[in-house]
Design an enzyme around this catalytic site. Structure first.
Site, PDB file in Angstrom:
ATOM      1  N   TYR A  46     -26.257 -11.366  13.018  1.00 20.18           N
ATOM      2  CA  TYR A  46     -26.203  -9.962  13.550  1.00 20.18           C
ATOM      3  C   TYR A  46     -25.761 -10.053  15.094  1.00 20.18           C
ATOM      4  CZ  TYR A  46     -26.499  -5.273  14.808  1.00 20.18           C
ATOM      5  OH  TYR A  46     -26.113  -3.873  15.121  1.00 20.18           O
ATOM      6  N   SER A 128     -32.347  -0.701  25.654  1.00 18.37           N
ATOM      7  CA  SER A 128     -31.536  -0.116  24.767  1.00 18.37           C
ATOM      8  C   SER A 128     -32.017   1.207  24.188  1.00 18.37           C
ATOM      9  CB  SER A 128     -31.133  -0.920  23.625  1.00 18.37           C
ATOM     10  OG  SER A 128     -30.338  -0.279  22.614  1.00 18.37           O
ATOM     11  N   GLN A 150     -30.505   2.377  28.926  1.00 17.19           N
ATOM     12  CA  GLN A 150     -29.123   2.608  28.449  1.00 17.19           C
ATOM     13  C   GLN A 150     -29.243   3.677  27.239  1.00 17.19           C
ATOM     14  OE1 GLN A 150     -28.350   1.355  24.625  1.00 17.19           O
ATOM     15  NE2 GLN A 150     -26.663   2.442  25.078  1.00 17.19           N
ATOM     16  N   TYR A 152     -27.615   5.853  24.360  1.00 13.72           N
ATOM     17  CA  TYR A 152     -26.459   6.079  23.428  1.00 13.72           C
ATOM     18  C   TYR A 152     -26.368   7.666  23.340  1.00 13.72           C
ATOM     19  CZ  TYR A 152     -24.996   1.441  21.566  1.00 13.72           C
ATOM     20  OH  TYR A 152     -24.437   0.372  21.432  1.00 13.72           O
ATOM     21  N   THR A 178     -23.459   4.045  27.517  1.00 17.88           N
ATOM     22  CA  THR A 178     -22.244   3.136  26.732  1.00 17.88           C
ATOM     23  C   THR A 178     -21.392   4.071  25.938  1.00 17.88           C
ATOM     24  OG1 THR A 178     -24.325   1.658  26.558  1.00 17.88           O
ATOM     25  CG2 THR A 178     -22.265   1.466  25.098  1.00 17.88           C
ATOM     26  N   ARG A 187     -17.455  -5.179  11.525  1.00 17.30           N
ATOM     27  CA  ARG A 187     -18.002  -6.478  11.741  1.00 17.30           C
ATOM     28  C   ARG A 187     -18.387  -7.314  10.605  1.00 17.30           C
ATOM     29  NH1 ARG A 187     -22.726  -4.337  16.127  1.00 17.30           N
ATOM     30  NH2 ARG A 187     -21.247  -3.612  17.526  1.00 17.30           N
ATOM     31  N   LYS A 260     -20.855   2.264  30.892  1.00 21.08           N
ATOM     32  CA  LYS A 260     -20.636   0.847  30.124  1.00 21.08           C
ATOM     33  C   LYS A 260     -19.669   0.817  29.190  1.00 21.08           C
ATOM     34  CE  LYS A 260     -23.577  -2.794  28.015  1.00 21.08           C
ATOM     35  NZ  LYS A 260     -23.238  -2.633  26.819  1.00 21.08           N
ATOM     36  N   HIS A 284     -18.566  -5.103  25.179  1.00 19.10           N
ATOM     37  CA  HIS A 284     -19.513  -5.283  24.326  1.00 19.10           C
ATOM     38  C   HIS A 284     -19.851  -6.566  23.633  1.00 19.10           C
ATOM     39  CE1 HIS A 284     -22.239  -1.724  22.445  1.00 19.10           C
ATOM     40  NE2 HIS A 284     -22.625  -2.857  21.575  1.00 19.10           N
ATOM     41  N   SER A 316     -20.055  -9.684  28.909  1.00 24.26           N
ATOM     42  CA  SER A 316     -19.144 -10.088  28.036  1.00 24.26           C
ATOM     43  C   SER A 316     -18.727 -11.449  28.237  1.00 24.26           C
ATOM     44  CB  SER A 316     -18.040  -9.055  27.680  1.00 24.26           C
ATOM     45  OG  SER A 316     -18.468  -7.864  27.291  1.00 24.26           O
ATOM     46  N   GLY A 338     -26.286 -10.728  27.858  1.00 30.02           N
ATOM     47  CA  GLY A 338     -26.662 -10.615  26.599  1.00 30.02           C
ATOM     48  C   GLY A 338     -27.370 -11.638  25.634  1.00 30.02           C
TER      49      GLY A 338
HETATM   50  C1  LIG Z   1     -27.472  -7.702  18.912  1.00 29.78           C
HETATM   51  C2  LIG Z   1     -26.637  -6.976  19.924  1.00 29.78           C
HETATM   52  C3  LIG Z   1     -27.153  -5.561  20.075  1.00 29.78           C
HETATM   53  C4  LIG Z   1     -26.672  -4.953  21.303  1.00 29.78           C
HETATM   54  N1  LIG Z   1     -27.036  -3.553  21.214  1.00 29.78           N
HETATM   55  C5  LIG Z   1     -26.624  -2.869  22.418  1.00 29.78           C
HETATM   56  C6  LIG Z   1     -27.004  -1.689  22.690  1.00 29.78           C
HETATM   57  O1  LIG Z   1     -28.136  -1.281  22.146  1.00 29.78           O
HETATM   58  N2  LIG Z   1     -26.435  -0.715  23.832  1.00 29.78           N
HETATM   59  C7  LIG Z   1     -25.375  -1.495  24.372  1.00 29.78           C
HETATM   60  O2  LIG Z   1     -25.112  -0.597  25.212  1.00 29.78           O
HETATM   61  N3  LIG Z   1     -25.085  -2.652  24.002  1.00 29.78           N
HETATM   62  C8  LIG Z   1     -25.465  -3.270  23.221  1.00 29.78           C
HETATM   63  N4  LIG Z   1     -24.982  -4.693  23.093  1.00 29.78           N
HETATM   64  C9  LIG Z   1     -24.152  -5.257  24.084  1.00 29.78           C
HETATM   65  C10 LIG Z   1     -24.623  -5.724  25.201  1.00 29.78           C
HETATM   66  O3  LIG Z   1     -25.296  -4.835  26.154  1.00 29.78           O
HETATM   67  C11 LIG Z   1     -23.656  -6.593  26.246  1.00 29.78           C
HETATM   68  O4  LIG Z   1     -22.447  -5.648  26.485  1.00 29.78           O
HETATM   69  C12 LIG Z   1     -23.159  -7.760  25.467  1.00 29.78           C
HETATM   70  O5  LIG Z   1     -24.110  -8.475  24.749  1.00 29.78           O
HETATM   71  C13 LIG Z   1     -22.745  -8.697  26.449  1.00 29.78           C
HETATM   72  O6  LIG Z   1     -21.978  -9.845  26.233  1.00 29.78           O
HETATM   73  P1  LIG Z   1     -22.733 -11.090  25.922  1.00 29.78           P
HETATM   74  O7  LIG Z   1     -23.640 -11.123  24.564  1.00 29.78           O
HETATM   75  O8  LIG Z   1     -21.299 -12.032  25.520  1.00 29.78           O
HETATM   76  O9  LIG Z   1     -23.349 -11.610  27.021  1.00 29.78           O
HETATM   77  C14 LIG Z   1     -25.529  -5.393  22.180  1.00 29.78           C
HETATM   78  C15 LIG Z   1     -25.089  -6.745  21.951  1.00 29.78           C
HETATM   79  C16 LIG Z   1     -25.725  -7.421  20.912  1.00 29.78           C
HETATM   80  C17 LIG Z   1     -25.356  -8.900  21.058  1.00 29.78           C
HETATM   81  O1  LIG Z   2     -24.916  -3.871  17.634  1.00 26.93           O
HETATM   82  C1  LIG Z   2     -24.541  -3.297  18.654  1.00 26.93           C
HETATM   83  O2  LIG Z   2     -23.732  -3.922  19.398  1.00 26.93           O
HETATM   84  C2  LIG Z   2     -25.276  -2.144  19.161  1.00 26.93           C
HETATM   85  O3  LIG Z   2     -24.758  -1.781  20.091  1.00 26.93           O
HETATM   86  C3  LIG Z   2     -26.100  -1.404  18.482  1.00 26.93           C
HETATM   87  C4  LIG Z   2     -26.066  -0.099  17.852  1.00 26.93           C
HETATM   88  C5  LIG Z   2     -26.706   0.578  17.176  1.00 26.93           C
HETATM   89  C6  LIG Z   2     -28.034   0.132  16.587  1.00 26.93           C
HETATM   90  C7  LIG Z   2     -28.188  -1.235  17.153  1.00 26.93           C
HETATM   91  C8  LIG Z   2     -27.414  -1.935  17.895  1.00 26.93           C
END
Ligand SMILES: Cc1cc2nc3c(=O)[nH]c(=O)nc-3n(C[C@H](O)[C@H](O)[C@H](O)COP(=O)(O)O)c2cc1C
Ligand SMILES: O=C(O)C(=O)c1ccccc1
Length: 388
Positions: A46, A128, A150, A152, A178, A187, A260, A284, A316, A338
């Site tokens: 995940y 988050s 952050q 949503y 975001t 995915r 974002k 993301h 990213s 991240g």
């Molecule tokens: C498991 C997972 C969950 C994430 N959940 C959120 C989230 O809840 N809100 C959000 O804005 N971005 C979320 N992101 C994106 C991160 O904020 C970020 O943009 C991203 O992980 C950056 O890239 P990197 O993992 O390569 O550093 C998530 C990323 C991952 C890997």
């Molecule tokens: O998985 C993610 O990238 C993410 O942003 C997210 C969105 C909703 C619930 C959990 C994670």
């Protein structure tokens, strides 16, 4: 503060005298494999996974790898200071932890452990909306460190308003909204493993404890948790939103607002026109649009368009200290990290996250020194090889 990262460099180096190896690797790209061995393929799939066949995540890395630094010599780098000012506040280094939802799949202490690690190292933690722990509880773990929330941006206006009020009351100062997740992307890794943690209620803590969210349910959460989850899935984001809707957020949040997921310079201009304070140039982590422009390729174009009007942050694909350096050279004021900290959390809880922050900043500090910089503010496009 610079001394702090230098102390860590010394500590790790002097381990060599006694032959004691660090608890976790200092090359953060090795953490994913280790955490997969520990937690199995579901949770790591995940976190590591991305949209489609992974082309955007690969492009993020390729765009950073392609840029090469041209070091300068004889520039007195014996004393360094990593601090920067971001959104009008001093930070010890150009780094924050990105919002990562559902962190309890990595470690039971989840967001609270990550927040304590960030606070111990003085870097902001972005909580988050989809956290596994209610925001009020995480805020308590955050001490004096900057608290960023952050959002949503929910379909239901009352829930959004309630989240903003709660975040304000819990001491969060900056809001990251975001925009790149109006829907969750295709995915395959999650679909093929049938591993979607939020379908089991993970990452819904802020919603399930929210009076405005509860008001939209026919039965209380504990009486019909499945219906509550489906309600969350249907409302946590909203594909019908447009730019004029930002006025609602501006009216209901006093602190800085950062959008974002901005990749196009015209969207960055629209953000500035809408009274926003900043953007995070991000795709993301490659988890949303397969085939998207690499975030590091979008960064200089966005910085060029709005760098004088907005704070420009980047995420990213950041994995190393030289990636942080390259992001600054391409126009970012700071980066968000991240997946690597999620893996650190999975391997060793709070100290695993602290290890990740310390390694990244110790390496960044050395990159600065070895390329002729005593502070981040002097890094610019002249530090990159123009041929690449
Ligand atoms: C498991 C997972 C969950 C994430 N959940 C959120 C989230 O809840 N809100 C959000 O804005 N971005 C979320 N992101 C994106 C991160 O904020 C970020 O943009 C991203 O992980 C950056 O890239 P990197 O993992 O390569 O550093 C998530 C990323 C991952 C890997
Ligand atoms: O998985 C993610 O990238 C993410 O942003 C997210 C969105 C909703 C619930 C959990 C994670």
């Amino acid at each position: 503060m610079a001394q702090h990262w230098a102390d860590f460099q010394n500590e790790i180096y002097l381990n060599g005298l006694t032959g004691s190896v660090p608890r976790l690797p200092t090359d953060l790209t090795r953490l994913e494999e280790l955490v997969e061995r520990r937690l199995g393929p579901g949770p790591v799939g995940y976190v590591a996974g991305s949209a489609g066949s992974g082309s955007t995540a690969a492009a993020n890395r390729a765009a950073l790898d392609r840029r090469r630094i041209v070091p300068r010599m004889l520039r007195d780098v014996h004393q360094r200071d990593l601090s920067v000012e971001v959104l009008g506040r001093p930070l010890p280094a150009p780094l924050a932890l990105a919002p990562v939802g559902v962190l309890s799949i990595m470690h039971p202490d989840a967001e609270s452990a990550a927040a304590r690690a960030a606070a111990a190292q003085g870097v902001p933690f972005v909580l988050s909306s989809a956290s596994s722990t209610p925001m009020e509880q995480v805020a308590e773990a955050m001490g004096d460190a900057e608290r960023w929330f952050q959002l949503y941006w929910a379909r239901d206006r009352e829930v959004t308003k309630s989240f903003l009020d709660r975040a304000k009351a819990a001491g969060f100062t900056a809001l990251l909204v975001t925009l790149d997740t109006p829907l969750l992307a295709w995915r395959p890794r999650d679909l093929d493993q049938a591993y979607l943690p939020f379908l089991h209620g993970v990452g819904t803590a802020n919603y399930f404890t929210d009076p405005a969210f509860q008001a939209g349910l026919a039965k209380p959460v504990h009486e019909d948790p499945d219906a509550a989850v489906m309600h969350f899935v249907g409302m946590f984001s909203d594909p019908a939103k447009t730019w004029p809707d930002l006025a609602f957020l501006r009216e209901n949040w006093d602190g800085p607002i950062v959008l974002k997921g901005v990749l196009h310079p015209d969207d960055a201009r629209l953000a500035a026109d809408a009274g926003m304070d900043g953007v995070v140039v991000s795709n993301h982590g490659g988890r949303q649009v397969a085939g998207s422009v690499a975030a590091a390729d979008a960064l200089p174009r966005v910085a060029e368009a709005v760098g004088d009007r907005l704070t420009v942050l980047f995420d990213s694909g950041v994995r190393t200290g030289d990636d942080v350096f390259k992001a600054l050279a391409l126009g970012a004021q700071a980066v968000l990290l991240g997946r690597p900290y999620a893996y650190g959390l999975g391997l060793d809880g709070q100290s695993g996250v602290e290890h990740v922050i310390r390694c990244l900043l110790a390496e960044f500090d050395l990159t600065l020194a070895l390329t002729g910089h005593a502070r981040p503010g002097t890094v610019g496009s002249a530090d990159l090889d123009l041929e690449q």
